[in-house]
Structure formats: C-alpha cells, structure tokens
Design a protein around this motif. Structure first.
Motif, PDB file in Angstrom:
ATOM      1  N   GLY A 246       0.797  -1.221   0.000  1.00 16.62           N
ATOM      2  CA  GLY A 246       0.000   0.000   0.000  1.00 16.62           C
ATOM      3  C   GLY A 246       0.825   1.264   0.000  1.00 16.62           C
ATOM      4  O   GLY A 246       0.364   2.307   0.469  1.00 16.62           O
ATOM      5  N   LEU A 247       2.040   1.180  -0.539  1.00 17.59           N
ATOM      6  CA  LEU A 247       2.933   2.336  -0.593  1.00 17.59           C
ATOM      7  C   LEU A 247       3.024   2.841  -2.030  1.00 17.59           C
ATOM      8  O   LEU A 247       2.620   2.142  -2.965  1.00 17.59           O
ATOM      9  N   SER A 248       3.560   4.029  -2.205  1.00 15.72           N
ATOM     10  CA  SER A 248       3.625   4.633  -3.527  1.00 15.72           C
ATOM     11  C   SER A 248       4.865   4.166  -4.291  1.00 15.72           C
ATOM     12  O   SER A 248       5.938   4.007  -3.722  1.00 15.72           O
ATOM     13  N   GLY A 249       4.698   3.994  -5.582  1.00 13.31           N
ATOM     14  CA  GLY A 249       5.831   3.627  -6.417  1.00 13.31           C
ATOM     15  C   GLY A 249       6.555   4.820  -6.998  1.00 13.31           C
ATOM     16  O   GLY A 249       7.580   4.645  -7.664  1.00 13.31           O
ATOM     17  N   GLU A 250       6.034   6.042  -6.765  1.00 11.01           N
ATOM     18  CA  GLU A 250       6.690   7.246  -7.269  1.00 11.01           C
ATOM     19  C   GLU A 250       7.876   7.604  -6.383  1.00 11.01           C
ATOM     20  O   GLU A 250       7.740   7.741  -5.161  1.00 11.01           O
ATOM     21  N   LEU A 251       9.038   7.760  -7.011  1.00  9.65           N
ATOM     22  CA  LEU A 251      10.251   8.005  -6.229  1.00  9.65           C
ATOM     23  C   LEU A 251      10.247   9.374  -5.557  1.00  9.65           C
ATOM     24  O   LEU A 251      10.868   9.554  -4.513  1.00  9.65           O
ATOM     25  N   ASP A 252       9.553  10.355  -6.160  1.00 12.09           N
ATOM     26  CA  ASP A 252       9.526  11.666  -5.499  1.00 12.09           C
ATOM     27  C   ASP A 252       8.615  11.646  -4.278  1.00 12.09           C
ATOM     28  O   ASP A 252       8.867  12.348  -3.293  1.00 12.09           O
ATOM     29  N   ILE A 253       7.549  10.824  -4.310  1.00 10.15           N
ATOM     30  CA  ILE A 253       6.705  10.683  -3.116  1.00 10.15           C
ATOM     31  C   ILE A 253       7.504   9.989  -2.022  1.00 10.15           C
ATOM     32  O   ILE A 253       7.440  10.377  -0.847  1.00 10.15           O
ATOM     33  N   ARG A 254       8.284   8.961  -2.402  1.00 10.75           N
ATOM     34  CA  ARG A 254       9.158   8.297  -1.419  1.00 10.75           C
ATOM     35  C   ARG A 254      10.151   9.296  -0.848  1.00 10.75           C
ATOM     36  O   ARG A 254      10.366   9.338   0.369  1.00 10.75           O
TER      37      ARG A 254
END
Length: 629
Positions: A314-322
């Motif tokens: 349930g986590l984001s795959g976008e590196l900028d969100i990470r």
C-alpha cells in the motif's frame, strides 16, 4: 582489596615488574575478571611481534595520556635546536631493561613528567575535542593501555604509570569531564591507594544514595566516564626473525592506528551506515514512545523492497513521493523527530549533538539508493545530484512538515498532485514565501520538484557557483527553491516539473499561466538551472507588477531574510577556517581584529534597531485596530 591482591599475584606470574603489577592491579574495575583473562590472553599482531592483551575495564583515575603522544610531533622541541645547554623536555619511552612488556622513560625530575602529562592533555583536548560526544555514552571503543615507569634522574622514587598507547584523546576527554589532572593521577593518587579509592568511592556513594534518576545530567556524564574499556598489554612475543624491541612494537601499533589506518569509508558510505541505524531507531517503539515509522515504511525507505512488494504494502511507487516521505520522517516533525534520528546517528558515532546537515545527508543517501542501483561507478551522475539534494533539503521550512498531514500517499492519482498545487497557490496568495517562510504545501511541492529537477538531464537545479564573478548567481539550492515557490508562476512550474518527471518526460519551462513555453523555432524550452535562477531571481522586482504596497514590501523583506541567511553562512564559514589542515578554528584560537569587529557590529546594530522599529509600529497598529473593533 583481596581481589586486587590475587590479581597482583597473577600478574607477577607474567614476569611484570612490581611497579607494573601494582599499577595494573589497582586500576582494574573487576580484578577477578581481569585475573581470569590472564590465563587466556588475546593476541594482537603488530609488525615485529604479537602483543598479549587482557580486555577489561579500568578506572579512569588510573590511566594517563601518552606523555610523548605522536599527535604532537609537529609541535615538539628538540635538543639540537635548543639554545645553549637547554635539554629536551622529555625523551621517547624505551623498552624496560627487564625484558618485560613495559616501557621506561627517563626525566630529570617529577615536575618534568607532570608538566609533560598536563601539556599532552591540554593539546589533545584542544586539537581533538571529544568531551561532548563521550559524555553521552562514555568511552565505547577500548583504549590500548601499556605500563610505563618514569625514572627520575634526581633520585626521586620511580613512578609507575598506565599510559594510553592508543586512546590518549579519549582519556584526555574523560579527564576533562571529570576535572582530573594527569599529574595528580601520576604522583598523588598513584602513590596513595587510599586517595584513589576515596575518589572512586565518593561517586559510588552518590549513585547509591540518589539513584540514577536522582542525578543531574552533569553527574550522569561523569559517572559514565568513571571507568573505560581497555586492552591492557600484559606480554609481548617478538618475531624470531625480526628481533624487535617492545617499544618498537608499540610504536608500530600506533602507526598502524593513526599514520596508516584502514582506508576511510568516505562520506557516502558513512551516511549509508548511519541511515540504516536511523531507520532502526525510527522503527523501534520505546517504553514511552510509539514507533515513528512502520516496518513496511522502513523497508521502503531503505530500498530493500521490490516494486511489486511496494504496491502490495500500500505504498507509492513514485520516487519523489518516497523522497518526500523520507524527508518528512527524518527531517520534519520538529524536536521529537530530531531526537529519534540523532539516537540512530549516535549509535554509530557517539556524537552528542549531530548537526542538522548530518541528518539531511543521511536522508539524501536513502533517497539516492534506488537511483544509484546500476550506477555505482557513474560518479559523474550521482555526485552532483547528491550535492544538490543535500543543499536543497536544508530548506528550514522542512522542519515544520507534519507527519500527520500527507497530501499524496499510496495510490495517489493526479488529483492529489493538483490539490497540492492549489493549496500551494493559496499559500502564495496569502504572502507565504515572501515573508521569508514557505507554507507546508509550498514546502512539500518544493521537496518533490527539487527531486525531479536534480535528477533531470540537464539538471534544472544545481549547486551554487563558488568563486564566480559578480554576475554569477551564488544562491544555494534551498534559497532558489524558496524564491521559486513564493511565486504563482513558480508553483505552476514546480507542478509541471513533478508531473513531467513522473511521466518520464523532459522538464519544460512554463509561463505565467502554467503553459509550456516554446522557442522561436517552435520547440519546447527545456528547463535548466540558468533559466530557473534567472526567472526566480529573488530580487526586488517580482514577476508580477508589484512595485508598491504590501506585496512589494514583502518581496523586499524576502531579500532581507536571504541576506541574513547568507551572513549567517558566511560567519559559519569563517569560523570553520582552520589554523592548519585538520586543526582548530583560526578565529576561535587567534580571534579577529577588534576594530574591524566593532565596525561590523555597529552596522548590524543600526540595522537591528531600524527593523525593530518596524515591529514596534506593527504592534501599535494591531493594538489600535483591536481597540477600535
């Protein structure tokens, strides 16, 4: 005392002199433990032979720094250069003539030895200050301790010492915390066991009487340093072919430790190690604290989770969100987050107060982990991007980001990014950014845009220019971001940067309405660092037509804040100039011309009084409005 006597008897069996026996036996915190270790000593190989050691704890009041510490080589005085018949202060220790694992040093009088010990401590404390770090956890790594006998040529009785062949800086820091004088340890407590036991007992009684919770922080720091871990050299086995003396083996050991130590890991590797320690600290729950991040987030931040598992968790795959969540979790959240992150850094470095820059560097190293994968040897790609993100994420507003407010989380779609953009526009309309401080939505958008601007090719955000001409823009990345996110056009530009970055498109410049700009040939204008710095100059002329009123004044105030920030950085930079390579601060040691300092302080004072008047006027206006209403 019975245990001390038994240890002394066991040490005599190792062939040590009576002075060495007495010095070691009275120094052991646990004489019975040290006696057991004598039966099976550890071996430490050095060039020329093998040192036999017993690992134990020693009372700090029994160990002194090396009186001829190699760290002072560059400052020593030698007889050949001395005027007249002046003799050298002290000669190098040599092997004891009894064939034991002991050193011997000859000096004219006890005062010469005492002065030499005090000088060694003073220089070590000044050149290698460790007291604040050691106060947090005590000494963590063991000192290598060797017995030494000071032989006085004036007939004064010999003095048996335990010296730190490796660890003189640490024991000197301990003595600084406890207020100990090495000369007193050598010639007062060293000659009177009752005085030594009295010094140790007064602390033991204090702890028993008040308990640990009842001690002040200063008392706790001192109790932590009452004893030190040590590798006590109790024997020496020379190589048959080399035939080296004991003092040569000790000198070789010091050389391997300080002159030719193992190659340092380097800042990037060190930050990687700190990063894992920080994540462990954030993911652990204490007796009175909840875990700061979940176990899934820990693996997400560390990069030890596959893209498929990221989605399943349930986590984001976008590196900028990470990147944004790493920044929020390690750098946001105020004091509580800072304490947890510092705990992780201290677990590896024992630093009492890690600086914010160090926390930023750790966060950036985590952010770069998936980017670096497959690019380990591409230094030209990774290094400049690391430098830019380290500067960009020093944006002070990041500290105010709340862990509870998340604009974009798992499964976030384009609507969430648009909502973040609209919230940032609303903050800009309220004057946030111009006042010298971005709002939370502006800050989060800046963090994500900075990631894509740094990763782009060409980079749309680079580090400041050093040593350039007057026309060069030498603003740091954080300052450029603030200027950019303070303007409506800059917010629309940041939104477009994030959108294009996620889509894998080139970053393009936009106009006042957020529409892509094109060149005379009809091609999109690729966003570059030069374009960003030119468009969002942070100068007194804003992009909008604001030359009068509060809007124009707020833009000018942003320039004032930027000048103050630059002044603070310049002062820190001057304070960081060393006397010599690796030495202490020049101005901290030598000071600066009082006339020049007075001139600058008077100018600053005039500016301070002037802007203080503005604050007074604002308060008067607010009181008048309140009274009228």
């Amino acid at each position: 005392m019975s245990a001390v006597d038994k240890l002394a008897e066991a040490l005599r069996g190792n062939g040590l002199t009576e002075g060495g026996v007495r010095a070691m036996a009275r120094a052991a915190v646990r004489p019975d433990d040290m006696r057991r270790r004598l039966a099976d000593p550890a071996e430490l190989r050095v060039q020329g032979g093998t040192l036999l050691i017993a690992e134990t704890r020693l009372w700090s009041a029994t160990v002194v720094p090396h009186p001829a510490n190699p760290r002072e080589y560059g400052h020593r005085q030698y007889a050949l250069g001395a005027a007249g018949t002046q003799r050298p202060l002290l000669i190098e220790p040599r092997s004891a003539p009894y064939g034991t694992a002991e050193l011997e040093m000859r000096a004219e009088t006890p005062s010469r030895v005492a002065q030499r010990l005090e000088d060694a401590k003073s220089r070590l404390v000044r050149d290698n200050p460790l007291a604040q770090d050691i106060a947090v956890e005590g000494v963590l790594q063991p000192l290598t301790v060797v017995p030494l006998t000071a032989v006085h040529e004036n007939g004064h009785p010999d003095c048996a010492l335990l010296i730190a062949a490796d660890g003189s800086s640490r024991i000197s820091a301990v003595h600084e915390l406890l207020g100990y004088e090495p000369s007193r340890i050598a010639y007062e407590w060293g000659a009177d066991d009752r005085k030594l036991r009295g010094e140790i007992s007064r602390w033991v009684r204090l702890v028993r009487k008040q308990g640990w919770p009842g001690l002040t922080e200063d008392e706790r720091c001192k109790v932590r340093t009452l004893s030190v871990p040590a590798r006590v050299v109790i024997g020496f086995r020379p190589n048959a072919q080399a035939g080296q003396a004991f003092h040569t083996a000790v000198r070789n050991f010091i050389g391997l430790t300080h002159i030719r130590p193992p190659r340092p890991y380097g800042p990037a590797v060190e930050n990687e190690a700190k990063a894992d320690a920080v994540l462990d600290s954030l993911a652990e729950s204490g007796r009175s604290t909840m875990a700061h991040i979940t176990e899934a987030e820990k693996h997400w931040f560390s990069g030890t989770i596959s893209p498929e598992d990221v989605e399943a968790a349930g986590l984001s795959g976008e590196l900028d969100i990470r990147a944004g969540e790493i920044v929020r979790s390690l750098l946001g959240g105020g004091v509580r987050t800072t304490r947890r992150v510092n705990e992780g850094i201290r677990s590896l470095t024992a630093k009492q107060r890690p600086k914010r820059e160090e926390r930023v560097d750790v966060a950036v190293e985590l952010i770069l982990r998936p980017v670096r994968t497959g690019l380990s040897d591409d230094v030209k790609f990774v290094r400049p991007r690391r430098a830019v993100l380290q500067r960009a994420y020093r944006l002070p507003e990041i500290e105010d980001l709340s862990a509870d407010v998340q604009w974009e989380g798992a499964g976030a779609d384009g609507r969430a990014l648009k909502e973040l953009r609209d919230a940032a526009l609303a903050e800009a309309d309220q004057g946030l950014g111009d006042s010298g401080r971005l709002g939370p939505a502006q800050t989060e958008l800046a963090v994500k845009a900075a990631y894509h601007m740094a990763m782009a090719e060409p980079m749309a955000l680079q580090r400041e220019v050093f040593g350039g001409g007057e026309d060069e823009d030498d603003r740091v990345a954080a300052t450029v971001l603030r200027a950019m996110l303070s303007r409506r056009r800059g917010i629309l530009q940041a939104y477009e940067v994030v959108r294009a970055g996620r889509a894998g498109e080139d970053l393009r410049e936009v106009d006042e309405g957020g529409n892509p700009l094109v060149t005379a040939e009809g091609r999109p204008r690729i966003l570059t660092d030069a374009l960003v710095r030119h468009t969002y100059s942070g100068g007194p002329v804003p992009l909008e037509d604001s030359r009068v009123g509060g809007k124009a004044a707020s833009v000018s105030w942003a320039c004032v804040r930027e000048s103050v920030d630059r002044l603070r950085r310049d002062v820190d930079g001057m304070a960081g100039v060393p006397v010599e390579e690796g030495g202490p601060s020049f101005v901290a040691q030598e000071g600066w011309d009082p006339t020049q300092v007075k001139e600058v302080r008077e100018a600053l004072d005039r500016v301070s009084r002037r802007i203080a008047g503005w604050a007074d006027r604002a308060e008067e206006r607010a009181e008048t409005v309140a009274a009228e209403s």
